[in-house]
Design an enzyme around this catalytic site. Structure first.
Site, short mmCIF file in Angstrom:
data_model
loop_
_atom_site.label_atom_id
_atom_site.label_comp_id
_atom_site.label_asym_id
_atom_site.label_seq_id
_atom_site.Cartn_x
_atom_site.Cartn_y
_atom_site.Cartn_z
NE ARG A 86 -3.61 -2.51 0.18
CZ ARG A 86 -3.24 -3.68 -0.33
NH1 ARG A 86 -2.10 -3.80 -0.99
NH2 ARG A 86 -4.00 -4.74 -0.20
CB SER A 98 -9.47 -1.84 3.98
OG SER A 98 -10.19 -2.97 3.53
CD GLU A 135 -5.55 0.01 3.12
OE1 GLU A 135 -6.03 0.47 2.07
OE2 GLU A 135 -5.53 -1.20 3.40
#
Length: 338
Positions: free
Chosen positions: A164, A238, A334
């Site tokens: 990520r 998420s 995130e």
């Protein structure tokens, strides 16, 4: 491109549905005009590049120049026998692009179906799901250096992909606005079915040798069962990264919780399930004011109505503090807090 505008409402441009106003706003729909504007110095000062708004938490006022990427276009490029290159402009919907490749008879992106956001945002986050990361299908991308007004091309090494993560989330790439992404889809195609939920769903349907479309359909069904639709309930998908810890930390956790989900990594570390950690701390379905943990997936924070960026930050900090207090493990969001 249209002239720069002032005091533009961004409520509809972020999937969390947070109220926000951009001090200055520029819609980006022409690469040549973008290069010219950068060379003329019209895009100087603090900036925020905004795609689909699915991975940002906005404050009430964004005191930056918001560059809203609206570039369009998709095409099949060269076929080298062992792979087919496909390209999409940065403002295209990621999910629509995935389904378009399937309509062309090209498999390879199906595991990344229904991920919200735009094509240009996909490399920034190195999106991943159901056993596949974007980096595994990446060929190169095109971008504009907003400080110099030049066009650049970056391969995978230059993008510095991580979990990520990419160069675009760090100072070395902060001045780059992605305009086009080129992906290489493998031939021969083979399904990626290492993710247990995906394999179980296909098996339950009696599908032993799935097509790319069948894999995509299964991924879509799983995501819809687990994750709320941002159009119905504001969210950013998420919210926390799955923490990757050293072997000793993982061993301590598993000694007390042998059933905790965990995934060995090639470098000897262990990836843990952030959703499980959050659920163990009693957060699933719990709300603090207008922000809550989703009742079906603790990894997702939702806007129950009227939430602000500050409300989201407060709940995220409370969750991270509880997980750290109980397990000694740090959680990292995130989405990017602006």
């Amino acid at each position: 491109m249209s002239p720069i505008q002032s005091d533009i409402v961004l409520d509809a441009f972020n999937t969390f549905g947070l109220p926000a106003v951009a001090a200055r706003y520029q819609r980006i729909d022409d690469v040549d005009a973008l290069v010219e504007a950068a060379r003329d110095g019209r895009l100087g000062g603090p900036r925020l590049v905004l795609g689909g708004g699915s991975n940002v938490i906005l404050p009430a006022r964004v005191d930056r120049l918001v560059l809203h990427v609206a570039l369009r276009g998709r095409e099949v490029l060269d076929d080298t026998g062992d792979g087919v290159c496909v390209a999409a402009a940065a403002g295209e919907s990621w999910h629509d692009f995935v389904r378009w490749t399937l309509d062309q008879g090209l498999g390879g992106l199906e595991n990344l179906s229904l991920i919200p956001g735009t094509v240009g945002a996909a490399p920034v986050q190195n999106i991943g799901a159901y056993g596949l990361e974007l980096a595994e299908r990446f060929d190169h991308l095109e971008a504009v250096d907003l400080d110099r007004g030049t066009r650049v091309r970056l391969d995978a090494a230059a993008c510095r992909f991580g979990y990520r993560d990419s160069v675009f989330k760090h100072p070395a790439g902060a001045q780059l606005l992605i305009t086009r992404v080129v992906l290489r889809l493998p031939r021969p195609w083979a399904p990626v079915l290492g993710y247990a939920d995906l394999a179980r769903r296909l098996a339950a349907q009696g599908i032993a040798a799935p097509t790319p479309v069948q894999v995509s359909d299964a991924v879509i069904a799983i995501r819809r069962e687990k994750l709320p639709d941002p159009a119905q309930l504001g969210n950013a998908g998420s919210f926390f990264k799955n923490p990757v810890v050293d072997a000793a930390t993982a061993a301590r956790l598993l000694a007390g919780h042998p059933g905790a989900p965990h995934y060995a990594q090639a470098d000897g570390r262990v990836k843990l399930a952030a959703g499980w950690l959050i659920d163990q701390c009693g957060w699933k379905g719990r709300a603090l004011g207008p922000v809550a943990c989703h009742d079906r997936q603790a990894l997702v924070l939702v806007n129950r109505g009227g939430a602000s960026g500050a409300d989201v930050a407060r709940v995220a900090a409370a969750i991270a503090a509880d997980v750290h207090a109980r397990f000694g493990i740090a959680l990292e969001p995130e989405p990017v807090f602006i």
